[in-house]
Design a protein around this motif. Structure first.
Motif, short mmCIF file in Angstrom:
data_model
loop_
_atom_site.label_atom_id
_atom_site.label_comp_id
_atom_site.label_asym_id
_atom_site.label_seq_id
_atom_site.Cartn_x
_atom_site.Cartn_y
_atom_site.Cartn_z
N ASP A 98 0.86 -1.18 0.00
CA ASP A 98 0.00 0.00 0.00
C ASP A 98 0.90 1.24 0.00
O ASP A 98 1.54 1.54 1.01
CB ASP A 98 -0.88 -0.03 1.25
N PHE A 99 0.96 1.91 -1.15
CA PHE A 99 1.81 3.10 -1.28
C PHE A 99 1.01 4.39 -1.02
O PHE A 99 1.55 5.48 -1.17
CB PHE A 99 2.43 3.18 -2.68
N THR A 100 -0.27 4.25 -0.65
CA THR A 100 -1.13 5.45 -0.57
C THR A 100 -0.88 6.28 0.68
O THR A 100 -1.35 7.41 0.77
CB THR A 100 -2.63 5.07 -0.58
N LYS A 101 -0.13 5.72 1.65
CA LYS A 101 0.07 6.48 2.90
C LYS A 101 1.53 6.94 3.04
O LYS A 101 2.00 7.14 4.16
CB LYS A 101 -0.37 5.65 4.09
N GLY A 102 2.22 7.08 1.94
CA GLY A 102 3.60 7.56 1.99
C GLY A 102 4.60 6.42 2.10
O GLY A 102 4.23 5.25 2.08
N MET A 103 5.86 6.82 2.22
CA MET A 103 6.95 5.85 2.27
C MET A 103 7.44 5.68 3.70
O MET A 103 7.40 6.64 4.47
CB MET A 103 8.10 6.34 1.39
N PRO A 104 7.99 4.54 4.11
CA PRO A 104 7.96 3.30 3.33
C PRO A 104 6.54 2.77 3.17
O PRO A 104 5.68 3.11 3.99
CB PRO A 104 8.81 2.36 4.19
N VAL A 203 12.31 -1.63 0.09
CA VAL A 203 12.09 -0.26 -0.42
C VAL A 203 12.95 0.74 0.36
O VAL A 203 13.55 1.64 -0.23
CB VAL A 203 10.59 0.13 -0.35
N SER A 204 13.03 0.56 1.70
CA SER A 204 13.90 1.45 2.49
C SER A 204 15.36 1.31 2.06
O SER A 204 16.09 2.30 1.95
CB SER A 204 13.82 1.10 3.99
N MET A 205 15.78 0.08 1.81
CA MET A 205 17.16 -0.14 1.34
C MET A 205 17.36 0.55 -0.01
O MET A 205 18.39 1.20 -0.24
CB MET A 205 17.43 -1.63 1.17
N MET A 206 16.38 0.40 -0.89
CA MET A 206 16.49 1.02 -2.22
C MET A 206 16.65 2.53 -2.08
O MET A 206 17.48 3.15 -2.76
CB MET A 206 15.25 0.71 -3.05
N GLY B 112 3.41 -3.02 14.28
CA GLY B 112 3.91 -3.35 12.95
C GLY B 112 3.32 -2.46 11.88
O GLY B 112 2.44 -1.64 12.15
N ASN B 113 3.86 -2.64 10.67
CA ASN B 113 3.32 -2.05 9.44
C ASN B 113 3.40 -0.53 9.44
O ASN B 113 4.26 0.03 8.79
CB ASN B 113 1.89 -2.54 9.22
N SER B 114 2.53 0.18 10.17
CA SER B 114 2.61 1.64 10.20
C SER B 114 3.18 2.14 11.52
O SER B 114 3.04 3.30 11.87
CB SER B 114 1.22 2.25 9.95
#
Lengths: 220, 220
Positions: A98-104, A203-206, B112-114
């Motif tokens: 789920d990319f809708t709430k920002g990164m990561p 994704v954090s590593m990237m 977790g997660n968020s």
């Protein structure tokens, strides 16, 4: 071999193209036959390429690759009659991100921690052999591992059918150039929880490394 | 240096012992002063070792290591007056794992997660500099990375205070023998979500490999 690739995004196109280049015949599936990206891919591929609905691709392939957006993957899978995938091997490359709430990114509600997309897909297609694999690295490296560290890095595989996992391992070695000693069998399909939960970390590593062209190698 | 190690389990004892061997003076903290495991460790260590409550260890240390069971870590942290850790660097080695529902372990509800333990600990001690690190490998390797692959594998670090992260990196290089090029700074403390979520995956790998004596190396 006749192979169905479900999904028209970067992962689907990269895998489908690599399969064609390796001499396979591929049908790309999307929500409705005649999808623009699928048609463009067929045109570009010249031969051994066709396109259709998810169900068309599933019927066509003796082996299937699921390269679907995690948010829509289960809908796509459920649009296919489970009888059409009976006894087929399904390589599940999806991630429930789920990319809708920002990164990561987060893991989609209900598909993490004590569940996974791999398990849900296996449940939806109980007579297919779902093998979770390739979901832990960028598309280019899935099909051309030699692009980093001379191909010496790890790929994680899991699934309930040992025979299917062995066939998939051989396929990855023969078609994509993975080194057999780098294919790590984690166990049953419930191990998809781990390899999917790893992806926000990836994704954090990237972001830290400034490139998706990396992977991890398990060292002992 | 005076160092506080909060936690008396395998991780706490391994780190505390390595710190003594590296010439530091260490106070091990537990829920109540006089904990049997802490006393046994003090006795075994002979010199430069003492024990007390979590708060005693936090007051004593110029640098702190949090080696707590994830299920009780926040209670332990909240038992310490935040003023006692003001401007201190806190290496957070905890993982929010729930082993009560079988393997692979899950991430504890709400952590977790968020969210992550790293973030919750930073919130509980707002004037300390929390650096998440060492939580992604087995205790022995945290303090003696050379035991696998000649020490050539990756360690992930994150936290909001760049200066604290740099000090921690130097400390790991000088005291434990980590190679500087293998220390990967992921970003702010919210990146603890990734390195904590990785740990159930690590457990699956451990089961597949049959040993905890492994790690991953990022290759490009």
């Amino acid at each position: 071999m006749n192979i169905g690739v479900l999904g028209t995004g970067t992962v689907g196109e990269t895998i489908a193209t690599a399969l064609i280049e390796n001499g396979h015949t591929v049908r790309m599936g999307s929500r409705t036959a005649g999808n623009d990206k699928a048609k463009a891919w067929v045109k570009k591929s010249k031969k051994n390429a066709s396109e259709g609905s998810f169900n068309d691709a599933a019927v066509f392939g003796d082996l299937l690759f699921l390269c679907l957006n995690g948010a829509y993957a289960l809908d796509a899978v459920k649009s296919v009659d489970p009888d059409n995938v009976r006894k087929k091997i399904v390589v599940d490359v999806t991630n429930p991100l789920d990319f809708t709430k920002g990164m990561p990114p987060r893991i989609l509600e209900g598909l993490g921690n004590s569940n996974s997309l791999g398990e849900e897909i296996q449940k939806a297609w109980p007579n297919a052999s779902v093998v979770k694999a390739l979901n832990t690295l960028t598309a280019k490296l899935m099909v051309e591992p030699k692009l980093v560290n001379h191909g010496d890095h790890s790929l994680f595989i899991c699934g309930n059918d040992a025979d299917a996992k062995n066939k998939v391992k051989h396929f990855f070695v023969d078609s994509f150039g993975w080194k057999p000693e780098n294919l790590i069998d984690l166990g049953g399909i419930e191990c998809a929880r781990g390899s999917e939960a790893y992806v926000p970390f990836w994704v954090s590593m990237m972001q830290a490394l400034g490139t998706p062209m990396f992977n991890v190698k398990v060292v002992r």
